[in-house]
Structures are given as structure tokens and as C-alpha cells.
Write an enzyme that holds these catalytic residues in place. Structure first.
Site, mmCIF file in Angstrom:
data_model
loop_
_atom_site.group_PDB
_atom_site.id
_atom_site.type_symbol
_atom_site.label_atom_id
_atom_site.label_comp_id
_atom_site.label_asym_id
_atom_site.label_seq_id
_atom_site.Cartn_x
_atom_site.Cartn_y
_atom_site.Cartn_z
ATOM 1 N N SER A 49 0.823 -1.205 0.000
ATOM 2 C CA SER A 49 0.000 0.000 0.000
ATOM 3 C C SER A 49 0.856 1.254 0.000
ATOM 4 O O SER A 49 2.056 1.222 0.305
ATOM 5 C CB SER A 49 -0.907 0.014 1.235
ATOM 6 O OG SER A 49 -0.136 0.259 2.398
ATOM 7 N N ASP A 83 -1.401 -0.936 -3.727
ATOM 8 C CA ASP A 83 -2.756 -0.751 -3.198
ATOM 9 C C ASP A 83 -2.972 0.639 -2.602
ATOM 10 O O ASP A 83 -2.043 1.264 -2.072
ATOM 11 C CB ASP A 83 -3.017 -1.816 -2.122
ATOM 12 C CG ASP A 83 -4.487 -2.021 -1.858
ATOM 13 O OD1 ASP A 83 -5.282 -1.994 -2.820
ATOM 14 O OD2 ASP A 83 -4.857 -2.232 -0.686
ATOM 15 N N ASP A 105 -6.836 5.177 -5.694
ATOM 16 C CA ASP A 105 -7.856 5.509 -4.696
ATOM 17 C C ASP A 105 -8.151 7.005 -4.700
ATOM 18 O O ASP A 105 -7.432 7.800 -4.092
ATOM 19 C CB ASP A 105 -7.378 5.059 -3.319
ATOM 20 C CG ASP A 105 -8.445 5.235 -2.242
ATOM 21 O OD1 ASP A 105 -9.533 5.762 -2.553
ATOM 22 O OD2 ASP A 105 -8.196 4.840 -1.092
ATOM 23 N N HIS A 177 -11.784 -1.153 7.400
ATOM 24 C CA HIS A 177 -10.349 -1.357 7.566
ATOM 25 C C HIS A 177 -9.967 -1.402 9.041
ATOM 26 O O HIS A 177 -10.619 -0.814 9.892
ATOM 27 C CB HIS A 177 -9.565 -0.219 6.905
ATOM 28 C CG HIS A 177 -9.657 -0.196 5.415
ATOM 29 N ND1 HIS A 177 -10.547 0.594 4.741
ATOM 30 C CD2 HIS A 177 -8.972 -0.883 4.465
ATOM 31 C CE1 HIS A 177 -10.395 0.414 3.431
ATOM 32 N NE2 HIS A 177 -9.447 -0.479 3.240
ATOM 33 N N HIS A 205 -12.545 -4.766 0.496
ATOM 34 C CA HIS A 205 -11.489 -4.268 1.364
ATOM 35 C C HIS A 205 -11.909 -4.457 2.819
ATOM 36 O O HIS A 205 -13.078 -4.603 3.128
ATOM 37 C CB HIS A 205 -11.232 -2.784 1.090
ATOM 38 C CG HIS A 205 -10.502 -2.529 -0.186
ATOM 39 N ND1 HIS A 205 -9.504 -1.588 -0.299
ATOM 40 C CD2 HIS A 205 -10.607 -3.090 -1.428
ATOM 41 C CE1 HIS A 205 -9.032 -1.580 -1.539
ATOM 42 N NE2 HIS A 205 -9.696 -2.482 -2.237
ATOM 43 N N SER A 208 -10.327 -8.396 7.129
ATOM 44 C CA SER A 208 -9.844 -8.985 8.384
ATOM 45 C C SER A 208 -10.940 -9.066 9.437
ATOM 46 O O SER A 208 -10.936 -9.975 10.272
ATOM 47 C CB SER A 208 -8.672 -8.169 8.941
ATOM 48 O OG SER A 208 -7.529 -8.307 8.132
ATOM 49 N N ASN A 227 -9.337 -8.612 0.185
ATOM 50 C CA ASN A 227 -8.148 -7.962 0.735
ATOM 51 C C ASN A 227 -8.043 -8.175 2.244
ATOM 52 O O ASN A 227 -9.005 -7.903 2.980
ATOM 53 C CB ASN A 227 -8.188 -6.459 0.458
ATOM 54 C CG ASN A 227 -7.935 -6.118 -0.987
ATOM 55 O OD1 ASN A 227 -7.980 -6.970 -1.868
ATOM 56 N ND2 ASN A 227 -7.673 -4.857 -1.244
ATOM 57 N N THR A 230 -4.922 -6.440 8.312
ATOM 58 C CA THR A 230 -4.802 -6.356 9.759
ATOM 59 C C THR A 230 -4.644 -7.725 10.410
ATOM 60 O O THR A 230 -3.883 -7.875 11.386
ATOM 61 C CB THR A 230 -6.023 -5.621 10.348
ATOM 62 O OG1 THR A 230 -6.089 -4.304 9.791
ATOM 63 C CG2 THR A 230 -5.931 -5.510 11.859
#
Length: 279
Positions: A49, A83, A105, A177, A205, A208, A227, A230
Site C-alpha cells: 500500500s 494498493d 484511490d 479497515h 477491502h 480482516s 483484501n 490487519t
């Protein structure tokens, strides 16, 4: 083997399964992700990222070279993806550093400005052979860049993809996120509507924080690229804490980084079994 991300995603979509895309911060992350993918017998995507590049003093080259080398030596197909790129300068470095794909993004911007900026980035990326992902709607939890609770509208998503020419679309359907507990619930009715409206592969996204049953249902419903970041760091940091707590005199980083790498690899294998067996 280093493989274009677009090819990996297209094959998964054809088979009706998901692709795990995992965030790389250190070379141990890259090694763990590939080890976990080899154990699962699955293709995988290594993601770096813009935040990770910033951590590496703003220099993409060294961490990209390390991840690329790990991918080239892998026994499964491995994509290399840049990313959450907001910087045009960084985006334009992707192809020259061996990336097969990049996520531009512009989701901070108003819709019309997002479309204009993303369309320009997609044209530049395609000219260099990049597979280009972007985002519409706002996925919560990313350091204030995204407001939680803003969902992607299917009609707007279809118009956005047509106007920008992107190859994949990250959508906001209930994930966030940086979640360290797996309690997120996705809007599966919205996922179905987005799949019906949008021709390109859909990306989740913030995976996690999504439980396994929700991830499997999301892949069955039409999400393809999943994706995960974390969860790797939770495994990484937990293993280091355990190792150092058990031996206060430990100073050789190889001894605790080995455990961290092993824990991340095991986490990757479990996640890949979830997203690739969803069908």
C-alpha cells in the site's frame, strides 16, 4: 511464479471462487504470504500500500524488489499489486517496479472528481499494461479517509466503471479497515445487486474483520478479490509478544521473526481455504 493479477482474478472468477490479496509491510510478510499460499495450493496476491511505501521512507523500489523476488520463486501464481494509491507519482511507478496491477484511490474526492482522476489514472495504467482497481463508496476505518456506513450504489457503480474504464471495483458493503475482531456483517443483498449491475470483478477491502461464514457468502454472492491486512499484523505482533515474554533476554530478531512469519503463514493458509472453497 510472478503472474499478472488480472489473470489470477479472471481465473478465480471463472471458477466461482475468491482470491486472497494480503498486505506486505516487511519481507517477512511477503515470505509468509507465499508460504501460506503454497501450503494451501492457491494463487495469491501480494499487496503493497501507499502507507507501506511511506513507512519505507517513501521509496517503493526496495520493498517492491523484495516482494517481486519472493513472488518469482514461488511455487504458486503470485500477483504483485500496489494498493490504495492516492499519489499520481507513486501510481506511475508501479509498472516499472514489476507490479501487474494497482488500485488508484480517489474515494476522498467528490464523485465527478473521482471519475475524472480515476479515468486519467486508468488510461495511464493501461498504457503500461497495468490492471487497474479503484473504489466507489467509502470503506470505514482507514485513518479518517473513509467514513463508515457509506455504501456503494449499484447504479452509480455501473456508471462509474463505464466512465473510468477500470478493471475492478472495490465496493463498500459493510466491512471496515483495521478491525482486530471479526464481527463485521456484510450487506449480501447489496452485493447481489452490485454483481448484477457491474461487469468487472468486485473487491472487498477490510476483510480482516469479516467472519469466515460471511466471507464465504460474499464470494458466493459475487465478490472475487478479498483484501486482508490487519489479520496478518495481529498474528505477526502476537507471535513476537509471546516470544519476547517467554524469554526476556531474547535479542536475536531472527528468533522472534521466524515465529511471526510462521503465524502469518498459517493465517494465510486458513484464509485461502475460506475464500477458495466458498463455491
Amino acid at each position: 511464479m510472478l503472474t499478472p493479477t488480472g489473470e489470477i482474478v479472471a481465473e478465480a472468477r471463472r471458477r466461482g471462487v475468491g482470491v486472497g490479496a494480503f498486505n506486505v509491510i516487511t519481507v517477512e510478510h511477503a515470505e509468509a504470504i507465499v508460504t501460506g499460499a503454497e501450503a494451501a495450493g492457491c494463487a495469491v496476491v501480494l499487496q503493497i500500500s501507499e502507507n507501506a511505501v511511506r513507512f519505507h521512507h517513501g521509496r517503493l523500489g526496495p520493498i517492491a524488489a523484495a516482494a517481486r523476488s519472493v513472488a518469482q520463486l514461488a511455487g504458486v501464481p503470485v500477483g504483485l499489486h500496489l494498493d490504495h494509491v492516492e499519489s499520481d507519482e507513486l501510481f506511475d511507478q508501479a509498472a516499472g517496479n514489476g507490479f501487474g496491477s494497482a488500485m488508484y484511490d480517489a474515494s476522498r474526492l467528490a464523485y465527478d472528481d473521482n471519475v475524472a482522476a480515476t479515468a486519467q489514472a486508468a488510461r495511464r495504467g493501461h498504457a503500461c499494461g497495468l490492471w487497474v482497481e479503484s473504489e466507489l463508496g467509502e470503506v470505514g476505518g482507514k485513518d479518517g479517509a473513509h467514513a463508515a456506513g457509506v455504501r456503494t450504489d449499484p447504479g452509480e457503480a455501473a456508471a462509474y466503471v463505464a466512465a473510468t474504464g477500470v478493471d475492478a471495483l472495490a465496493v463498500a458493503v459493510g466491512s471496515s479497515h483495521a478491525m482486530t475482531s471479526r464481527v463485521a456483517r456484510l450487506d449480501h443483498e447489496l452485493i447481489a445487486r452490485l454483481r448484477a449491475a457491474v461487469a468487472v470483478p468486485l473487491v472487498l477491502h477490510g476483510s480482516s474483520g469479516v467472519p469466515d461464514d460471511e466471507l464465504r457468502a460474499a464470494v458466493r454472492g459475487g465478490l472475487v478479490k478479498i483484501n486482508i491486512g490487519t489479520a496478518l499484523n495481529v498474528a505477526f505482533t502476537g507471535a513476537i509478544r509471546t516470544a519476547i515474554s517467554a524469554n526476556a533476554g531474547l535479542v536475536d530478531p531472527r528468533k522472534y521473526l521466524r515465529e511471526a512469519r510462521n503465524e502469518m503463514a498459517a493465517m494465510v493458509t486458513r484464509a485461502l481455504h475460506t475464500v477458495t472453497l466458498a463455491a
